[in-house]
Design an enzyme around this catalytic site. Structure first.
Site, mmCIF file in Angstrom:
data_model
loop_
_atom_site.group_PDB
_atom_site.id
_atom_site.type_symbol
_atom_site.label_atom_id
_atom_site.label_comp_id
_atom_site.label_asym_id
_atom_site.label_seq_id
_atom_site.Cartn_x
_atom_site.Cartn_y
_atom_site.Cartn_z
ATOM 1 N N LYS A 145 0.846 -1.203 0.000
ATOM 2 C CA LYS A 145 0.000 0.000 0.000
ATOM 3 C C LYS A 145 0.878 1.249 0.000
ATOM 4 O O LYS A 145 0.640 2.194 -0.745
ATOM 5 C CB LYS A 145 -0.922 0.006 1.226
ATOM 6 C CG LYS A 145 -2.063 -0.979 1.103
ATOM 7 C CD LYS A 145 -2.745 -1.264 2.429
ATOM 8 C CE LYS A 145 -3.693 -2.462 2.278
ATOM 9 N NZ LYS A 145 -4.070 -3.058 3.566
ATOM 10 N N GLN A 178 -5.072 -1.258 9.950
ATOM 11 C CA GLN A 178 -4.707 -2.554 9.372
ATOM 12 C C GLN A 178 -5.163 -3.680 10.303
ATOM 13 O O GLN A 178 -4.760 -3.750 11.457
ATOM 14 C CB GLN A 178 -3.186 -2.611 9.153
ATOM 15 C CG GLN A 178 -2.712 -3.872 8.435
ATOM 16 C CD GLN A 178 -3.211 -3.961 6.984
ATOM 17 O OE1 GLN A 178 -3.076 -3.033 6.215
ATOM 18 N NE2 GLN A 178 -3.829 -5.082 6.640
ATOM 19 N N ASP A 200 -11.627 2.685 4.060
ATOM 20 C CA ASP A 200 -11.928 1.250 4.034
ATOM 21 C C ASP A 200 -13.426 0.987 3.900
ATOM 22 O O ASP A 200 -13.826 -0.137 3.581
ATOM 23 C CB ASP A 200 -11.433 0.610 5.334
ATOM 24 C CG ASP A 200 -10.156 -0.191 5.136
ATOM 25 O OD1 ASP A 200 -9.863 -0.555 3.985
ATOM 26 O OD2 ASP A 200 -9.466 -0.450 6.130
#
Ligand SMILES: NC(=O)C1=CN([C@@H]2O[C@H](COP(=O)(O)OP(=O)(O)OC[C@H]3O[C@@H](n4cnc5c(N)ncnc54)[C@H](OP(=O)(O)O)[C@@H]3O)[C@@H](O)[C@H]2O)C=CC1
Ligand SMILES: NC(=O)C1=CN([C@@H]2O[C@H](COP(=O)(O)OP(=O)(O)OC[C@H]3O[C@@H](n4cnc5c(N)ncnc54)[C@H](OP(=O)(O)O)[C@@H]3O)[C@@H](O)[C@H]2O)C=CC1
Lengths: 250, 250
Positions: A2, A46, A69
């Site tokens: 990422k 995460q 997200d």
């Protein structure tokens, strides 16, 4: 990965790593700091988190404006509702849709079978397919006669977490298959080595289907692209909205 | 009908009727007043609203603590998420589940086909069936070969709004059918008179299925019972929570 992509795209990227035993209150304070920082347009927690941290309450602490997200309960609610558009759609489900779109697969009216119903993949991808006017079936670990159910799918999305779980003869000839699974499995020839495998038995599926995404490749890289897209959209929104809030007039 | 049942149960019930052309701001102020009133535990906006009022923003104005209809985006999001429990579940979908439960129908592992995907019936009933571990298929106006899809259902929920739309030969022998539809249709014998019909052709279905809910009766009265149940649960919550808000400690 990422980080690499974000930096290549010219984004500022901050990777904050915390000690495994960080206090909940401390982590929430860190998230709050990013929420308040006008230079930050996307915040990603995460997963998985250490066991002492409650996943939901931590992910819900991310500002809905920066929830790239798409896990915030309000974004989830809006994804489920007709007539509503969430600020962010979860990246992996969005990647599945993008792959279908780019391959010119017709979705409306087709029967889509989603295997898996997790909050981050299975469930939201089913919502997106339904919004795109597919007839949608959701399967999971308690589904009976799963092979027969999968065989009704013109489009099959596998998000299970079991290597090569979906067999070739479970698939309708000509089906389009999106394999979300990323599983490490022992290398067939090199003892001790590992390989990445999807949730679909790729070799068996290949002669049956009309299209299938590979693992590695396929959904994984597209997921990262969608994360970047969500972040850029967020930055654009923050720049273009000089008003703190909008109210519709009667 | 809602009023009658509420009063029979000993609830205070206030029916507020507003002029057809009420201003949005004025209606929102009225809702705000009920939101703030500690003696009110449930608020229901009777749909449909006049065209100049935006349904979503009005229903979203109801406090999530008093949203006995379960239409608030946060309740919808929590219904969709595993590991979350909404404060309120929409009444008609809850009624469908209650009818299945009371009839001892096994849901886990069974294939449930829901026809309709509206925010108030089809979509949330699909969520509830999925939470109860059914394999769930959602059909709608763009579904192709709908008879074949419906025929895979051990449980069929029809929430379409078209009288006698589901034919007997669309049903798997032994299926359990929940008919949500309430349609007025011309009386077959008395010209000018109307009858209530469900979304399922009851006469055709009867010899095929193992159980079916009648229209009128069935889902309608149970929906009102669920509304009362939601309201009582809300009152209990408000009494037992003396704290204005609860925060989990780390
Ligand atoms: N490409 C990418 O970018 C991403 C890939 N992934 C990968 O996707 C896969 C799924 O991830 P995730 O959704 O998070 O996984 P979860 O473990 O959260 O969910 C797995 C789902 O699969 C179902 N399932 C498990 N076993 C079976 C079985 N034997 N038969 C039918 N259904 C079954 C489960 O059913 P039940 O609900 O009944 O338990 C559950 O709904 C993983 O391989 C993961 O690595 C995940 C995220 C991103
Ligand atoms: N018993 C009770 O207490 C209640 C009963 N009802 C009744 O339930 C029924 C449905 O209500 P509601 O959900 O609000 O209705 P909506 O009109 O909001 O939704 C109807 C749904 O049915 C689908 N549909 C319409 N025509 C077809 C078709 N030919 N084939 C397949 N699907 C079709 C629509 O598909 P698409 O999404 O593609 O448009 C839509 O998803 C009505 O009869 C209503 O009166 C409703 C609420 C409470």
């Amino acid at each position: 990965m990422k980080q690499k992509v974000a930096v290549e795209l010219g984004m500022d990227f901050t990777l904050k790593q915390f000690p495994e035993d960080i206090h909940r209150a401390q982590l929430l304070a860190e998230i709050e700091r990013f929420n308040a920082d006008p230079k930050v347009h996307g915040i990603l927690v995460q997963l998985p988190l250490p066991a002492h941290l409650d996943e939901r309450s931590i992910t819900q602490a991310v500002s809905i404006q920066k929830d790239v997200d798409g896990f915030h309960v309000s974004n989830v609610g809006k994804l489920a509702l007709r007539g509503e558009t969430p600020l962010f759609v979860p990246c992996t489900p969005q990647a599945c849709m993008e792959l279908l779109k780019r391959s010119g697969v017709q979705i409306a009216g087709k029967h889509a079978v989603v295997i898996g119903r997790s909050n981050i993949v299975g469930h939201p991808v089913a919502e997106l397919l339904l919004k795109a006017n597919a007839t949608v079936t959701v399967c999971h670990s308690q589904t009976q006669n799963i092979a027969d159910v999968v065989r009704t799918g013109d489009i099959v999305v596998a998000a299970i977490g079991q290597p090569a779980f979906v067999r070739g003869d479970w698939l309708k000839p000509g089906a389009v298959v999106i394999d979300v699974g990323i599983n490490t499995s022992p290398h067939p020839e090199k003892p001790g080595a590992m390989v990445l495998k999807g949730d679909v038995n790729f070799e068996e599926a290949l002669p049956v289907v009309s299209a299938i995404t590979p693992v590695p490749g396929g959904v994984g890289p597209m997921t990262i692209a969608m994360l970047m897209q969500n972040t850029v959209a967020s930055a654009q929104r923050s720049v273009s909205s000089s008003l703190p809030a909008m109210h519709l007039l009667p």
